[in-house]
Design a protein around this motif. Structure first.
Motif, mmCIF file in Angstrom:
data_model
loop_
_atom_site.group_PDB
_atom_site.id
_atom_site.type_symbol
_atom_site.label_atom_id
_atom_site.label_comp_id
_atom_site.label_asym_id
_atom_site.label_seq_id
_atom_site.Cartn_x
_atom_site.Cartn_y
_atom_site.Cartn_z
ATOM 1 N N LEU A 1 6.571 -0.391 4.153
ATOM 2 C CA LEU A 1 5.450 0.423 3.677
ATOM 3 C C LEU A 1 4.212 0.237 4.548
ATOM 4 O O LEU A 1 3.440 1.183 4.752
ATOM 5 C CB LEU A 1 5.112 0.055 2.228
ATOM 6 N N ALA A 2 4.038 -0.963 5.065
ATOM 7 C CA ALA A 2 2.899 -1.214 5.960
ATOM 8 C C ALA A 2 2.979 -0.318 7.190
ATOM 9 O O ALA A 2 1.946 0.110 7.728
ATOM 10 C CB ALA A 2 2.870 -2.683 6.371
ATOM 11 N N GLY A 3 4.192 -0.001 7.627
ATOM 12 C CA GLY A 3 4.359 0.905 8.761
ATOM 13 C C GLY A 3 3.872 2.310 8.434
ATOM 14 O O GLY A 3 3.218 2.965 9.261
ATOM 15 N N PHE A 4 4.162 2.778 7.217
ATOM 16 C CA PHE A 4 3.667 4.087 6.761
ATOM 17 C C PHE A 4 2.135 4.077 6.701
ATOM 18 O O PHE A 4 1.464 4.990 7.184
ATOM 19 C CB PHE A 4 4.222 4.419 5.371
ATOM 20 N N LYS A 5 1.603 3.030 6.086
ATOM 21 C CA LYS A 5 0.155 2.953 5.877
ATOM 22 C C LYS A 5 -0.602 2.886 7.206
ATOM 23 O O LYS A 5 -1.688 3.466 7.341
ATOM 24 C CB LYS A 5 -0.184 1.741 5.004
ATOM 25 N N ALA A 6 -0.023 2.189 8.174
ATOM 26 C CA ALA A 6 -0.676 2.085 9.484
ATOM 27 C C ALA A 6 -0.794 3.452 10.150
ATOM 28 O O ALA A 6 -1.806 3.774 10.775
ATOM 29 C CB ALA A 6 0.098 1.115 10.379
ATOM 30 N N LYS A 7 0.251 4.265 10.016
ATOM 31 C CA LYS A 7 0.232 5.608 10.606
ATOM 32 C C LYS A 7 -0.821 6.493 9.944
ATOM 33 O O LYS A 7 -1.433 7.355 10.581
ATOM 34 C CB LYS A 7 1.607 6.267 10.456
ATOM 35 N N VAL A 8 -1.024 6.278 8.634
ATOM 36 C CA VAL A 8 -1.942 7.121 7.872
ATOM 37 C C VAL A 8 -3.394 6.636 7.955
ATOM 38 O O VAL A 8 -4.321 7.374 7.636
ATOM 39 C CB VAL A 8 -1.481 7.192 6.386
#
Length: 334
Positions: A299-306
């Motif tokens: 999820l941290a990967g998703f949040k970093a992109k956003v």
């Protein structure tokens, strides 16, 4: 488009007038465009039960689901409430952001860790501020419920990491925040009418979309999209909203009765929504759907992109308001 909406409004007001003509002056008309199987309508029916019991039959409530009073048109429903042709309506915060952009704060990606935090914010000073924004629009927020978190449903999958969604075509609501967020994640976001989603999934025009679990189930998206990732992307609150015209004709005692019934009804809605999250997920799994909860690292990967989109919209919405929500959420976790 304006001409079409005006015609729909005239037709809907005439329909409401005919309905009202067969009712007593103490009848409260509640309209919603969602299906009568929705937990929104369970809240509306609870409101009806409470008002009629507590007023000892002095007030009656008529619930109109499926958009029957408004030809299924959300904009017409709002305009009817503003004109006093319908007394109470129900709307989600993403939709209300079209009236006032401050409501986008509720939809900010991953701003809430869970439903309890989101509801605590809506029950507190931030919710009061947002509610006050509606009064100049001719409507009054009586109470807030839970529309749940947007989850990711897809044909390809399961989507376990941000890399898995590269190039996947997903339908999102038409808000710029959603479109920009999912584009930054790496998918291909597609804005389309909600009514078109099921057929688009079947035809392969899209590969999936984002919706709360109850909506994925009631709209049968899971019959085509066999993977759901529990990403808790964005929350929506549901408002039970009274027409200012209706509110002005109530006595102080009746205002207190209606307001308390609305609060109690939406607490009931929150409980139903929470139970549906678990139960409907279990039903879909039993039908062959794979439901995956990404790890914190994923999820941290998703949040970093956003993150850049979040920063951009924090300024657009207002850094002070977003920071107030962030601070309240942080305080709740201690």
């Amino acid at each position: 488009m304006k001409t079409t909406i005006k015609k729909l409004l005239v037709s809907a007001v005439m329909t409401a007038g005919l309905v009202a003509g067969t009712s007593s002056a103490d009848t409260i008309r509640l309209s919603t465009t969602v299906s009568d199987s929705s937990n929104w309508v369970k809240a509306a029916n609870k409101f009806k039960e409470l008002v009629e019991a507590r007023s000892e039959g002095e007030h009656k409530v008529e619930v109109y689901a499926n958009g029957t009073l408004v030809s299924g048109n959300d904009r017409v429903e709002l305009e009817m409430a503003q004109a006093g042709a319908v007394d109470i309506i129900m709307k989600s915060t993403p939709w209300l952001s079209q009236l006032n952009p401050d409501f986008i704060v509720v939809s900010m990606p991953w701003i809430f860790p869970d439903t309890d935090a989101a509801m605590a914010v809506m029950d507190g000073p931030v919710g009061d501020k947002l509610s006050a924004k509606l009064e100049s629009q001719g409507i009054r927020a009586l109470a807030w419920g839970s529309g749940s978190f947007f989850q990711l449903y897809t044909n390809p999958g399961p989507i376990e990491t941000v890399d898995d969604i590269a190039g996947v075509k997903i339908r999102t609501p038409g808000l710029e925040l959603y479109l920009n967020s999912w584009s930054s994640i790496g998918s291909v976001p597609v804005a389309m009418s909600f009514a078109e989603v099921f057929s688009a999934l079947q035809a392969g025009a899209i590969d999936g979309g984002i919706s709360p679990i109850p909506l994925i189930y009631s709209s049968r998206f899971y019959e085509v999209s066999k993977n759901i990732s529990m990403v808790n992307f964005s929350f929506e609150a549901i408002g039970m909203l009274a027409s200012n015209v209706f509110w002005a004709r109530l006595s102080d005692d009746d205002k207190a009765l209606v307001a308390q019934a609305a609060k109690d009804a939406m607490i009931h809605q929150r409980e139903v929504a929470a139970s549906e999250e678990t139960e409907l997920a279990r039903v879909m799994e039993a039908s062959g759907v794979s439901i995956h909860t990404p790890s914190e690292e994923a999820l941290a990967g998703f949040k970093a992109k956003v993150a850049p989109v979040y920063a951009e919209f924090k300024e657009k919405v207002g850094a002070e308001l977003v920071s107030e929500v962030e601070a309240q959420v942080k305080a709740l976790s201690h």
